[in-house]
Scaffold this motif. Structure first.
Motif, PDB file in Angstrom:
ATOM      1  N   VAL A 167       0.861  -1.190   0.000  1.00  0.00           N
ATOM      2  CA  VAL A 167       0.000   0.000   0.000  1.00  0.00           C
ATOM      3  C   VAL A 167       0.887   1.226   0.000  1.00  0.00           C
ATOM      4  CG1 VAL A 167      -1.817   1.231   1.223  1.00  0.00           C
ATOM      5  CG2 VAL A 167      -1.703  -1.242   1.373  1.00  0.00           C
ATOM      6  N   SER A 168       0.621   2.173  -0.874  1.00  0.00           N
ATOM      7  CA  SER A 168       1.378   3.413  -0.775  1.00  0.00           C
ATOM      8  C   SER A 168       0.441   4.605  -0.914  1.00  0.00           C
ATOM      9  CB  SER A 168       2.475   3.449  -1.839  1.00  0.00           C
ATOM     10  OG  SER A 168       1.951   3.081  -3.085  1.00  0.00           O
ATOM     11  N   LYS A 169       0.895   5.711  -0.386  1.00  0.00           N
ATOM     12  CA  LYS A 169       0.111   6.933  -0.396  1.00  0.00           C
ATOM     13  C   LYS A 169      -0.210   7.318  -1.838  1.00  0.00           C
ATOM     14  CE  LYS A 169       0.100  11.371   1.844  1.00  0.00           C
ATOM     15  NZ  LYS A 169       0.773  12.345   2.658  1.00  0.00           N
ATOM     16  N   GLY A 170      -1.458   7.687  -2.105  1.00  0.00           N
ATOM     17  CA  GLY A 170      -1.824   8.107  -3.446  1.00  0.00           C
ATOM     18  C   GLY A 170      -2.485   7.016  -4.271  1.00  0.00           C
ATOM     19  N   ASP A 171      -2.501   5.771  -3.775  1.00  0.00           N
ATOM     20  CA  ASP A 171      -3.183   4.693  -4.496  1.00  0.00           C
ATOM     21  C   ASP A 171      -4.674   5.019  -4.640  1.00  0.00           C
ATOM     22  OD1 ASP A 171      -0.924   3.273  -4.714  1.00  0.00           O
ATOM     23  OD2 ASP A 171      -1.355   1.831  -3.113  1.00  0.00           O
ATOM     24  N   THR A 172      -5.228   4.706  -5.815  1.00  0.00           N
ATOM     25  CA  THR A 172      -6.633   5.006  -6.051  1.00  0.00           C
ATOM     26  C   THR A 172      -7.520   3.865  -5.552  1.00  0.00           C
ATOM     27  OG1 THR A 172      -5.991   6.218  -8.009  1.00  0.00           O
ATOM     28  CG2 THR A 172      -8.315   5.683  -7.795  1.00  0.00           C
ATOM     29  N   ILE A 173      -8.593   4.228  -4.853  1.00  0.00           N
ATOM     30  CA  ILE A 173      -9.556   3.244  -4.360  1.00  0.00           C
ATOM     31  C   ILE A 173     -10.867   3.437  -5.121  1.00  0.00           C
ATOM     32  CG2 ILE A 173     -10.747   2.363  -2.305  1.00  0.00           C
ATOM     33  CD1 ILE A 173      -7.762   2.208  -2.033  1.00  0.00           C
ATOM     34  N   VAL A 174     -11.431   2.333  -5.623  1.00  0.00           N
ATOM     35  CA  VAL A 174     -12.708   2.410  -6.329  1.00  0.00           C
ATOM     36  C   VAL A 174     -13.682   1.393  -5.721  1.00  0.00           C
ATOM     37  CG1 VAL A 174     -11.665   3.161  -8.510  1.00  0.00           C
ATOM     38  CG2 VAL A 174     -11.983   0.725  -8.071  1.00  0.00           C
ATOM     39  N   VAL A 175     -14.974   1.507  -6.106  1.00  0.00           N
ATOM     40  CA  VAL A 175     -15.979   0.575  -5.600  1.00  0.00           C
ATOM     41  C   VAL A 175     -15.760  -0.788  -6.240  1.00  0.00           C
ATOM     42  CG1 VAL A 175     -18.440   0.099  -5.485  1.00  0.00           C
ATOM     43  CG2 VAL A 175     -17.622   2.444  -5.282  1.00  0.00           C
ATOM     44  N   SER A 176     -15.820  -1.846  -5.445  1.00  0.00           N
ATOM     45  CA  SER A 176     -15.623  -3.187  -6.002  1.00  0.00           C
ATOM     46  C   SER A 176     -16.918  -3.694  -6.620  1.00  0.00           C
ATOM     47  CB  SER A 176     -15.149  -4.145  -4.921  1.00  0.00           C
ATOM     48  OG  SER A 176     -16.259  -4.683  -4.243  1.00  0.00           O
ATOM     49  N   GLY A 177     -16.828  -4.754  -7.396  1.00  0.00           N
ATOM     50  CA  GLY A 177     -18.011  -5.300  -8.060  1.00  0.00           C
ATOM     51  C   GLY A 177     -18.936  -6.062  -7.117  1.00  0.00           C
ATOM     52  N   TYR A 178     -18.540  -6.199  -5.830  1.00  0.00           N
ATOM     53  CA  TYR A 178     -19.356  -6.965  -4.895  1.00  0.00           C
ATOM     54  C   TYR A 178     -20.509  -6.153  -4.335  1.00  0.00           C
ATOM     55  CZ  TYR A 178     -15.461 -10.169  -5.030  1.00  0.00           C
ATOM     56  OH  TYR A 178     -14.498 -11.027  -5.448  1.00  0.00           O
ATOM     57  N   SER A 179     -20.476  -4.859  -4.563  1.00  0.00           N
ATOM     58  CA  SER A 179     -21.526  -4.006  -4.006  1.00  0.00           C
ATOM     59  C   SER A 179     -22.877  -4.333  -4.628  1.00  0.00           C
ATOM     60  CB  SER A 179     -21.168  -2.547  -4.263  1.00  0.00           C
ATOM     61  OG  SER A 179     -22.288  -1.747  -4.064  1.00  0.00           O
ATOM     62  N   ASP A 180     -23.923  -4.285  -3.813  1.00  0.00           N
ATOM     63  CA  ASP A 180     -25.268  -4.571  -4.307  1.00  0.00           C
ATOM     64  C   ASP A 180     -25.828  -3.424  -5.122  1.00  0.00           C
ATOM     65  OD1 ASP A 180     -25.690  -7.086  -3.509  1.00  0.00           O
ATOM     66  OD2 ASP A 180     -26.657  -6.581  -1.606  1.00  0.00           O
ATOM     67  N   SER A 181     -25.312  -2.224  -4.908  1.00  0.00           N
ATOM     68  CA  SER A 181     -25.935  -1.061  -5.527  1.00  0.00           C
ATOM     69  C   SER A 181     -25.029  -0.364  -6.531  1.00  0.00           C
ATOM     70  CB  SER A 181     -26.316  -0.050  -4.450  1.00  0.00           C
ATOM     71  OG  SER A 181     -26.975  -0.672  -3.385  1.00  0.00           O
ATOM     72  N   PHE A 182     -23.736  -0.257  -6.218  1.00  0.00           N
ATOM     73  CA  PHE A 182     -22.845   0.566  -7.037  1.00  0.00           C
ATOM     74  C   PHE A 182     -22.304  -0.190  -8.252  1.00  0.00           C
ATOM     75  CE2 PHE A 182     -22.633   2.755  -2.999  1.00  0.00           C
ATOM     76  CZ  PHE A 182     -22.690   4.074  -3.396  1.00  0.00           C
ATOM     77  N   PRO A 183     -22.203   0.500  -9.383  1.00  0.00           N
ATOM     78  CA  PRO A 183     -21.479  -0.079 -10.508  1.00  0.00           C
ATOM     79  C   PRO A 183     -20.002  -0.179 -10.133  1.00  0.00           C
ATOM     80  CG  PRO A 183     -22.709   1.897 -11.166  1.00  0.00           C
ATOM     81  CD  PRO A 183     -22.731   1.838  -9.680  1.00  0.00           C
ATOM     82  N   GLU A 184     -19.304  -1.169 -10.648  1.00  0.00           N
ATOM     83  CA  GLU A 184     -17.905  -1.359 -10.315  1.00  0.00           C
ATOM     84  C   GLU A 184     -17.088  -0.181 -10.837  1.00  0.00           C
ATOM     85  OE1 GLU A 184     -16.539  -5.123 -11.567  1.00  0.00           O
ATOM     86  OE2 GLU A 184     -14.453  -4.766 -10.982  1.00  0.00           O
ATOM     87  N   GLY A 185     -16.082   0.241 -10.082  1.00  0.00           N
ATOM     88  CA  GLY A 185     -15.128   1.213 -10.576  1.00  0.00           C
ATOM     89  C   GLY A 185     -15.444   2.669 -10.309  1.00  0.00           C
TER      90      GLY A 185
END
Lengths: 293, 169
Positions: free
Chosen positions: A220-238
């Motif tokens: 893990v390093s500072k500045g890494d981008t975090i996005v929604v995973s495909g496991y979410s029931d509501s959110f589109p992935e990414g």
């Protein structure tokens, strides 16, 4: 004879108790009233379970929804510049995705995939008419509701990234549990290697959230981008969540990662409600599968 | 008497209005939220009966709860504050007592008395409010800091209101 004796000896005793009880009430009636009123308020506070909360949110929506809308109209003027910039950014992003902005070298070899594409997500624009950032249980109110076919558990995203999940819906308004609410949970992942963890909010700052359950062996390093995973029931992935701001190693075998949220909740004005058109199908199948065990 | 009741009803309405339309929408540095509405309970006349003040606190808390879509938080805090005021007034009474017709204001009891009275009650209210807001999570320290910061702003606003409404002697 025996009964009479017993009855006589009890009579004065009970009158005495009554009298001292009355005296007690007279002496402490303020304390008692205080305790009763605090009891009622505390009862309301502790009993606010999911269903009551929805009923309450509905009721307050009817009362204050239109007033909030008015306030929001005034406030819009103050933030026009910021809104324009956000909308422009989003427009640019979308324009980049248009078919016309791709260079196609050999048209004969390109499949026209459009007619076969099945739509999975539908987006509905909405305006934020009320929004809190300084509470432990913040919420956002939007100006669309049942009339626009908004339903509970739909995802809400902003121009910069994730916003929250629809919670209460009335005829013309909807309330959203944003990321900066302590009840909010979503599955999020690293964009670079797809390792996922659970995102929640610790109530400290409206600009930061926490990513848990990331194993220590993950780089893990500072500045890494975090996005929604495909496991979410509501959110589109990414959908963007934010970037790593600070990494902490709590005892145990997991990191606690401080995420700088992509969405600045103090500058939230226009959002999109995301409807997953295949949600029912997916849930039905998942339900059948889990029922088999 | 009638004038006093009218003034208090007007003050109640004005403070609820201000809280809902202005103060709930302003957030100094994201986490500080002044709750000026408590001024209503602070300025109730000395001769207000205790039980009536508790009922007023209950109504005020309920109205604020409904308008800011919280359930019970403000009500618990305002009732506590009203009960606390009843005891505090006896504790910090001046030597010659209170005149029955008076209200607790700067002009009636002086700057330092009013500062003590206001700070203690506002702090009590804010601490209860912020503590119960974060109470199921055990982190009392950040809640305490936020309560302190918000109290400073609330007290400041109360003093500004006092100076604005003060009649020249």
């Amino acid at each position: 004879m025996d009964h009479l004796v017993v009855a006589c000896s009890q009579m004065p005793l009970s009158i005495d108790t009554m009298r001292s009880l009355i005296r007690f009430f007279q002496k402490h009636h303020i304390l008692l009233l205080f305790l009763i009123l605090e009891g009622i308020a505390g009862f309301m506070l502790l009993r606010n379970n999911y269903i009551q909360r929805i009923a309450f949110v509905k009721a307050t929506n009817v009362v204050s929804g239109s007033i909030h809308e008015q306030i929001s109209n005034w406030r819009d003027y103050l933030y026009l510049r910021e809104q324009n910039r956000q909308l422009q950014d989003e427009n640019t992003k979308l324009r980049n995705m248009l078919a016309g902005s791709f260079y196609v070298a050999d048209t004969a070899r390109t499949f026209d995939a459009e007619p076969d594409k099945l739509r999975r997500y539908a987006y509905l624009p909405a305006k934020v008419i009320n929004n809190t950032v300084n509470k432990q249980f913040n919420f956002v109110t939007l100006d669309c509701g049942k009339d626009q076919e908004v339903a509970t558990d739909m995802a809400v995203i902003g121009p910069e990234g994730i916003v929250g999940i629809v919670y209460g819906v009335s005829e013309h308004f909807a309330t959203v549990i944003p990321v900066i609410n302590r009840n909010f949970r979503v599955s999020a992942k690293f964009k670079k290697n797809n390792l996922y963890g659970s995102l929640s909010w610790d109530g400290r700052s409206y600009r930061h959230a926490t990513l848990n359950e990331i194993s220590l062996h993950v780089p893990v390093s500072k500045g890494d981008t975090i996005v929604v995973s495909g496991y979410s029931d509501s959110f589109p992935e990414g959908i963007p969540v934010g970037v790593v701001d600070n990494v902490e190693q709590k005892d145990g075998s997991f990191y606690t990662i401080d995420i700088l949220l992509a969405t600045d909740f103090r500058k939230l004005h226009f959002v999109a409600i995301v409807e997953d058109l295949m949600k029912e199908e997916r849930q039905k199948l998942e339900h059948q599968t889990s029922g088999m065990q | 008497m009638i004038r006093e009741v009218a003034v208090n009803i007007f003050r109640f309405a004005l403070l609820v209005f201000l809280q809902f339309f202005v103060l709930n929408n302003i957030q100094f540095s994201g986490f500080v939220n002044p709750y000026l509405y408590v001024m209503f309970l602070l300025l109730l006349p000395f001769r207000t009966t205790e039980w009536f003040m508790l009922v007023l606190a209950f109504v005020l808390g309920l109205v604020i709860d409904v308008t800011s879509a919280t359930i019970g938080y403000h009500t618990v805090a305002t009732i506590f504050m009203a009960y606390f005021r009843y005891h505090l007034l006896r504790f910090i009474a001046p030597h010659d007592g209170y005149e029955p017709g008076m209200s607790p204001t700067i002009s009636s009891l002086g700057f330092s008395w009013f500062l003590r009275y206001t700070s203690i009650l506002v702090l009590a209210h804010h601490l209860v409010l912020f503590w119960i807001e974060s109470f199921r999570f055990g982190d009392l320290l950040p809640a305490t800091l936020r309560a302190l910061a918000s109290s400073v702003f609330t007290i400041l606003l109360i003093f500004i209101c006092q100076f604005l409404t003060m009649r020249p002697k």
